[in-house]
Motif scaffolding. Sequence first.
Motif, PDB file in Angstrom:
ATOM      1  N   MET A 101      11.219 -16.548  23.099  1.00  0.00           N
ATOM      2  CA  MET A 101      11.019 -15.867  21.748  1.00  0.00           C
ATOM      3  C   MET A 101       9.652 -15.783  21.166  1.00  0.00           C
ATOM      4  SD  MET A 101      13.050 -14.427  20.049  1.00  0.00           S
ATOM      5  CE  MET A 101      12.061 -13.345  19.424  1.00  0.00           C
ATOM      6  N   LEU A 104       7.621 -13.641  23.428  1.00  0.00           N
ATOM      7  CA  LEU A 104       7.720 -12.336  22.999  1.00  0.00           C
ATOM      8  C   LEU A 104       6.972 -11.746  21.875  1.00  0.00           C
ATOM      9  CD1 LEU A 104      11.548 -12.125  23.721  1.00  0.00           C
ATOM     10  CD2 LEU A 104       9.799 -10.720  24.919  1.00  0.00           C
ATOM     11  N   ALA A 105       7.139 -12.910  20.855  1.00  0.00           N
ATOM     12  CA  ALA A 105       6.306 -12.470  19.700  1.00  0.00           C
ATOM     13  C   ALA A 105       4.678 -12.415  19.872  1.00  0.00           C
ATOM     14  CB  ALA A 105       6.561 -13.606  18.523  1.00  0.00           C
ATOM     15  N   GLU A 109       6.104  -7.953  21.762  1.00  0.00           N
ATOM     16  CA  GLU A 109       7.066  -7.195  22.629  1.00  0.00           C
ATOM     17  C   GLU A 109       8.413  -7.025  21.693  1.00  0.00           C
ATOM     18  OE1 GLU A 109       5.969  -8.240  27.007  1.00  0.00           O
ATOM     19  OE2 GLU A 109       7.345  -9.169  26.236  1.00  0.00           O
ATOM     20  N   ILE A 110       8.344  -7.403  20.282  1.00  0.00           N
ATOM     21  CA  ILE A 110       9.478  -7.546  19.498  1.00  0.00           C
ATOM     22  C   ILE A 110      10.094  -6.314  19.272  1.00  0.00           C
ATOM     23  CG2 ILE A 110      10.339  -7.900  17.268  1.00  0.00           C
ATOM     24  CD1 ILE A 110       9.662 -10.394  19.148  1.00  0.00           C
ATOM     25  N   TRP A 111       9.525  -5.133  19.320  1.00  0.00           N
ATOM     26  CA  TRP A 111       9.916  -3.959  18.737  1.00  0.00           C
ATOM     27  C   TRP A 111      10.493  -2.996  20.165  1.00  0.00           C
ATOM     28  CZ3 TRP A 111      11.629  -3.898  13.978  1.00  0.00           C
ATOM     29  CH2 TRP A 111      10.905  -4.735  13.135  1.00  0.00           C
ATOM     30  N   ARG A 112      11.131  -3.870  21.038  1.00  0.00           N
ATOM     31  CA  ARG A 112      11.952  -3.197  22.193  1.00  0.00           C
ATOM     32  C   ARG A 112      13.318  -3.269  22.068  1.00  0.00           C
ATOM     33  NH1 ARG A 112       7.720  -4.893  27.066  1.00  0.00           N
ATOM     34  NH2 ARG A 112       5.870  -4.295  25.952  1.00  0.00           N
ATOM     35  N   PHE A 113      13.937  -2.192  22.294  1.00  0.00           N
ATOM     36  CA  PHE A 113      15.235  -2.033  22.113  1.00  0.00           C
ATOM     37  C   PHE A 113      16.354  -1.970  23.292  1.00  0.00           C
ATOM     38  CE2 PHE A 113      13.298  -0.928  18.384  1.00  0.00           C
ATOM     39  CZ  PHE A 113      13.872  -1.398  17.264  1.00  0.00           C
ATOM     40  N   TRP A 114      15.560  -2.160  24.390  1.00  0.00           N
ATOM     41  CA  TRP A 114      16.524  -1.656  25.496  1.00  0.00           C
ATOM     42  C   TRP A 114      16.598  -2.783  26.610  1.00  0.00           C
ATOM     43  CZ3 TRP A 114      20.312   1.376  25.992  1.00  0.00           C
ATOM     44  CH2 TRP A 114      20.870   1.565  27.152  1.00  0.00           C
ATOM     45  N   ARG A 115      15.595  -3.255  27.092  1.00  0.00           N
ATOM     46  CA  ARG A 115      15.665  -4.308  28.209  1.00  0.00           C
ATOM     47  C   ARG A 115      16.015  -5.664  27.771  1.00  0.00           C
ATOM     48  NH1 ARG A 115      11.579  -2.619  31.641  1.00  0.00           N
ATOM     49  NH2 ARG A 115      12.085  -0.625  32.613  1.00  0.00           N
ATOM     50  N   PRO A 116      17.022  -6.037  28.498  1.00  0.00           N
ATOM     51  CA  PRO A 116      17.234  -7.517  28.007  1.00  0.00           C
ATOM     52  C   PRO A 116      16.158  -8.513  28.082  1.00  0.00           C
ATOM     53  CG  PRO A 116      18.760  -6.673  29.845  1.00  0.00           C
ATOM     54  CD  PRO A 116      17.811  -5.879  29.877  1.00  0.00           C
ATOM     55  N   ALA A 117      16.333  -9.396  26.875  1.00  0.00           N
ATOM     56  CA  ALA A 117      15.168 -10.367  26.512  1.00  0.00           C
ATOM     57  C   ALA A 117      15.199 -11.464  27.341  1.00  0.00           C
ATOM     58  CB  ALA A 117      15.082 -10.636  25.307  1.00  0.00           C
TER      59      ALA A 117
END
Lengths: 252, 613
Positions: A101, A104-105, A109-117
């Motif tokens: 997490m 990612l911050a 890359e927070i505002w990505r909605f598709w690929r699994p984190a």
Amino acid sequence: MSVLVVRGLHKSFGGVEAVGDVSFAVAPGEMLALIGPNGAGKSTCFNMVGGQLPPDSGSVRLDGREITGLSPRAISGHGVGRTFQITATFGSMTVRENVQMALLAHHREIWRFWRPAAARHVAAAEALLAQVGLEAQAGRAAGVLAYGDLKRLELAIALGNAPRLLLMDEPTAGMAPAERVALMQLTRRIASGRGVAVLFTEHDMDVVFDVSDRILVLNRGRLIAEGDGAAIRANPAVREIYLGTGATSGGH
Amino acid sequence: MDFIIPQLLTGLAGASSLFLVAVGLTIIFGVTRIVNFSHGSLMMLGAYIGWSILTRLPRDPEWFVLGIAATVLCTAAIGVVLEVVVLRRVYRAPELFQLLATFGVVLILQDVTLWIWGPVELPLPRPRWLRGFVTILDSRFPVYDLVLIAVGPAVLGILWLVMNRTRWGTLVRAATLDREMVAALGVDQRLLFTSVFALGAGLAGLGGALSLPNASANLQIDLSVITDAFVVVVVGGLGSLAGAFVASLLIGILQAFGIVLVPQSTLVLVFLVMAVVLVFRPNGLMGRPQAEAREATLAAPVVRPAPRVLRILGAVALLLAVAAPFLAGDYYLTVLTDGAVALLFATSLHFMMGPGGMASFGHAAWFGIGAYAAGLMSQWLGAPMPLALLAAPLAAGIVAALFGWFVARLSGVYLSMLTLAFAQIVWAVSFQWVEVTGGDNGLLGLWPPGWARDPAVYYWITLALSVGVAMLLRRMLYSPYGYALRAARDSAVRAQSIGLDVQRLRIVALVVAGAAAGLSGALFSYAKGGVFPTYISIPHSVEALLMVLLGGLQTVAGPIVGALVYTGLADILVRSTDLWRLVLGAVIVLLVVAFPEGVAGAARRLWLRGREA
């Protein structure tokens, strides 16, 4: 060149001066301890540097850039990592995901909605966990960790945004004495290895004298002494407030 | 300007009744931290019991007072029973489950009241002494309203004395400030909670009985009163007696003048005031920031990818759902269509409530906005169905963004209350703006075009869109955004300190949830052939909450299971018994007591038993 330069910081709460005219600087790789009796203004100082409180006057500069009065979020973006007196981690995530997490911050890359984190930054997260000695716990829920391990996890999270400065508020509060020194020595190794400046508050004098390069002593909002362990030990003003005469906070 | 004095007095009289109900609610919340949805039902019972007692007594003032006193004792006793039988068992459950349990009580009491007193309104024949008038500044004013005006401050005074001059009152105030500390000092919490509940219930009963001479005992009291009382309590500040008094004056007077000045929008006015107060004073006029509970609240469990078995189960269920038109009759097809709509509605609420941590008491607002957007597009612009179905989520999403900008910084109960208030505003607009929305009659004739009119085809469309969007939301929860949203919920300070924009994350969650709910509303409208204000009613919002909480807040599959269980349960109940509210309410209460983490949550716990350290 100092990472953090604080000049003339002031803060009053309803007419009571909590912090008055505090100035100091921290160099890369340096461990700077901020000590003082209860109510001395340590947390207020800390929160002004971390953005939780806006100062009344004075300036906070990070790598020469003015960050006075910015929000905690913005300050984090300028490269400040932070741990809290009461540990704050993400309880609904695994230990590894907590660090992912932060990564990612850091990589925005927070505002990505598709690929699994879950697949992002796995190796980097595990490397950070290995640094703090938590690699064996990576798959466990953060909520079930022992307290000392939570503190390590917080450290790993704070390192996730590759900070220039680490702010650690009472990093060893609530830990067993042996664990305290171990955690702070770990912090010290990481700090000198990465050239990270560390500013921390601490009540345990063993820890303070053991790991800090320099010590600042606050009393009633004022900086009353500054120096290495030996100098602070020998300082009469410090001895007075810690060994207790009528002038200590206990005298109220 | 002749109306000012009479309206002011009417407003003050209304404020008194409002205060009686709201003060009980606020005391109960202060001590037990339970938002008691059934408080309006207690007032309703007060009205009915008062009617039964007063109509049997001689019609003199002293007997009237005695009858009122007897009513208060009866409702207080009912309050004790409720507390001991239901609430005592859920104090340790999460806040929302308590709310759900009290809503179960609302349903039960509705049917019990209907069963005992029947569906007809019961007015109290007014004795002569109650019919008198006094002349104040040239206008005639009912004596009874003056009595009511005096009751409010009198009750406030007595409560103040009790709270500040007795040991019991000191304990209540202490518990309101710090419940754990009071328990640690060795105070018997059970007795304290039960007595507080009895006091609150008695006050509600008093309010109900005193409202009789001006109104009547009817079955609509419960939900209409509870919304007003919520508004008063929230505006005044949760747990504050004086706040409740000031807020009831404000709201009572506002309502009295609103009826004269802007008869079309009284409801909107009241809720707007609440919204404005909360925006500027997030803890109400006289409330304090709530102390963090120190009791170990269960940390939300780790969200993991669905196990293989569950995926297979889901695939089988989906296959069955697709094949359903060949297997089931027309009737079941409509139930299944409703189920598909419910699935999306519940999933959208779960999105903002579970991972987003924002509990909405007014989720039907987005459903309704979507439905009306589609209906108005089709009615006024002649838009074809696909365009109307597209407009629905857009409209709901845009409104959600505006709303989110105001509320994203609120938290907990206040946020939930504001969502409720917002839903009531939307409902009021749909109900009162007759020229555009058709008011109570709704928008009619909203049918799918020829190619989709066959129930089976429309069912497939609904299924595809609902399941498709639900899967999309699910996918989002596993994406970086979903993790960040969950991070902001788990620990806002930690989230900010790693650089997350908590407010923006939450606003986006609201927009996504609102848009998805809007789509479900439009799908529902085309299935029913029209759009009606009932889509935005409180019970509909509560239905969504029920589905999510039944399924389990912290499981991704939960809302789906919850929506299907609820739709099935409701359908079976409505068809098989007249007392379906009673049965449904009882089932809700039992489920909350037995599975505080929801059905899917309990299943997961069993599944994980022995598999996770």
